[in-house]
Enzyme design. Structure first.
Site, PDB file in Angstrom:
ATOM      1  CE  LYS A 174      -1.408   2.894   2.312  1.00 11.17           C
ATOM      2  NZ  LYS A 174      -1.270   4.411   2.202  1.00 11.17           N
ATOM      3  CD  GLU A 248      11.223   0.580  12.125  1.00 11.42           C
ATOM      4  OE1 GLU A 248      11.558   1.550  12.851  1.00 11.42           O
ATOM      5  OE2 GLU A 248      11.730  -0.543  12.231  1.00 11.42           O
ATOM      6  CB  CYS A 282      11.323   8.991  11.609  1.00 10.59           C
ATOM      7  SG  CYS A 282      12.386   7.591  11.188  1.00 10.59           S
ATOM      8  CD  GLU A 380       8.089  12.736  13.476  1.00  9.67           C
ATOM      9  OE1 GLU A 380       9.121  12.163  13.086  1.00  9.67           O
ATOM     10  OE2 GLU A 380       6.972  12.190  13.485  1.00  9.67           O
TER      11      GLU A 380
END
Length: 479
Positions: A174, A248, A282, A380
């Site tokens: 996906k 993750e 990240c 973040e």
């Protein structure tokens, strides 16, 4: 348009999707780059069915034969690497110098790594038991739902696809809608390599179809890279279904500058550690912890370095900072910057959109005098924004670094390797770079705490796609 990809890839064929195609926008210009097919729920069902039908034959294919196909797959991707890197930079704004490796070279390298591992693994071994012998077999976990985001579209996808295929699993991939066009490069290369029908299916999809895929009864494992909130939702579904999952997720990593730092080394490594891919990474060290006794000179060095970053067209080899992936993401980053401005932190460079360029650009931004409780130090941002935090002594720096819900990466900057290593071992994070940060495809990568569950990359990266079967063989009893 020449870049349009109007068909999904299911069961080895290009087929029309049941959902409305999506326009992929070039973030450097704000103009449509091309249209891509997207999957509806019925398409997800078809892809999962195809993957299940293909599983028996692919898992039974000898490992060295699978490896040969993966090597051909790698060669086909490598031949397209330069064009793929350019396409990805047009889709998400990644500077071409990074995209050339992350999207042009890394996918083929990962396929080669796991093809080699498939050849080297001991797939069956025997052990003595109390009643004879036990045969232990490594077997594929089954059909994998691989879900990856837009920031490193080719690498993050292949971090899942390569080990899954090497293990004998089949895959429903996906792709993110923002980078749906480059996802079909995998389909082109798979066909050229002779990958059997149904082994790899490619279905860019929106939220409803993605949720359907995660919960689908025909899926045996989920491998996901993306935001922490989405990871929580996926983890809850997989927990309820007792379905293996690799996650993750997000990050807010700390770069610990020790008082013996070489400022030239810091200046040279700061971009790769704290601003890679326009900050949309990240593991980036977006909190820089600086000792009080060298605070001013470090802040001055960082300011000078960040001001020197060239902002512009990601296809220009001089560009270090390209655009944010979408207008909405640019707005999100700018909102965080406004939050920083309203705090007690001190804005020392950047802080605004770049208005003399078309597209979704944000000037590389540095805040000094940030408190670790500030929003810009806790959440973040996923953009070119760095927070500098002062500390008093080494243990204080470690405490600040670990005072975060995240833990994917980090850095330590010091001229003393032993001291840096000792500090690195005390940081609660999945990866740490000393005086630099360069992701190693041959070593396990992953986060702790809210940054994820499980590991990818390296030889360890195949483990989540394997399970074990023990066959007990009793010695014959004679009278």
């Amino acid at each position: 348009m020449g870049l349009d990809r109007p068909h999904l890839f299911i069961n080895g064929e290009f087929v029309t999707g049941t959902d409305t195609p999506v326009d992929v926008v070039n973030p450097s210009t704000g103009k449509v780059l091309g249209a891509a097919a997207t999957a509806g729920v019925a398409d997800i069902d078809a892809a999962v069915t195809a993957a299940n039908h293909a599983l028996t034959g692919w898992s039974a294919t000898p490992a060295h034969d699978r490896a040969d196909i993966l090597d051909r797959f790698a060669a086909a991707l490598a031949a397209r690497g330069e064009d793929t890197a350019t396409l990805c930079s047009q889709e998400n704004g990644m500077p071409i110098t990074l995209s050339a490796s992350a999207n042009g070279l890394a996918p083929a390298a990962l396929l080669g790594l796991y093809a080699g591992l498939a050849r080297e693994l001991t797939w069956v071994q025997s052990r003595p038991s109390l009643t004879g012998t036990t045969e232990i077999r490594r077997v594929p976990v089954g059909v994998v739902a691989a879900i990856s985001p837009w920031n490193y579209p080719q690498t993050l996808a292949m971090m899942k696809i390569a080990p899954a295929l090497a293990a004998g699993c089949t895959v429903v991939f996906k792709a993110a809608l923002e980078t749906a066009l480059d996802a079909f490069v995998f389909a082109d290369a798979a066909l050229e390599a002779g990958l059997p029908s149904g082994v790899l299916n490619i279905v860019p999809a929106g939220l409803e179809a993605s949720q359907h895929l995660v919960a689908h009864p025909g899926i045996d494992k989920v491998a996901f890279t993306g935001s922490t909130p989405a990871g929580h939702a996926i983890g809850e579904v997989c927990g309820r279904l007792l379905r293996p999952v690799t996650l993750e997720l997000g990050g807010k990593s700390a770069g610990i500058v020790l008082d013996d730092v070489d400022l030239d080394v810091l200046a040279q490594g700061l971009y790769a550690a704290s601003f890679p891919n326009n900050g949309m990474t990240c593991y980036a060290s977006t909190r820089l912890l600086v000792p009080a006794n060298r605070y001013t000179e470090v802040v001055d060095t960082v300011t000078s370095v960040v001001k020197s970053f060239t902002v512009g067209d990601p296809l220009d080899h001089d560009t270090l900072i390209g655009p944010m992936v979408t207008a909405n993401h640019q707005k999100r980053v700018l909102n965080y910057i406004e939050t920083g401005k309203s705090s007690t932190a001190r804005l020392i460079t950047g802080g605004d959109a770049v208005t003399d360029l078309d597209g979704y650009f944000v000037a590389p931004t540095v805040f000094a005098d940030v408190d670790n409780s500030d929003t810009i130090a806790r959440e973040e941002i996923f953009g070119p924004v760095l927070s500098i935090i002062k500390y008093d002594y080494d243990a204080h720096a470690i405490q600040i670094a670990n005072d975060s819900k995240f833990g994917p990466g980090g850095t330590v900057w010091s001229t003393d390797p032993d001291r840096a290593d000792a500090i690195a071992h005390q940081v609660k994070t999945g990866t740490v770079g000393i005086n630099s940060y360069t992701l190693d495809l041959g070593s396990p990568f992953g986060g702790v705490k809210a940054s994820g569950h499980g590991r990818e990359l390296g030889p360890e990266g195949i483990d989540p796609y394997l399970t074990y079967q023990s066959v007990y063989k009793t010695s014959a009893v004679t009278g």
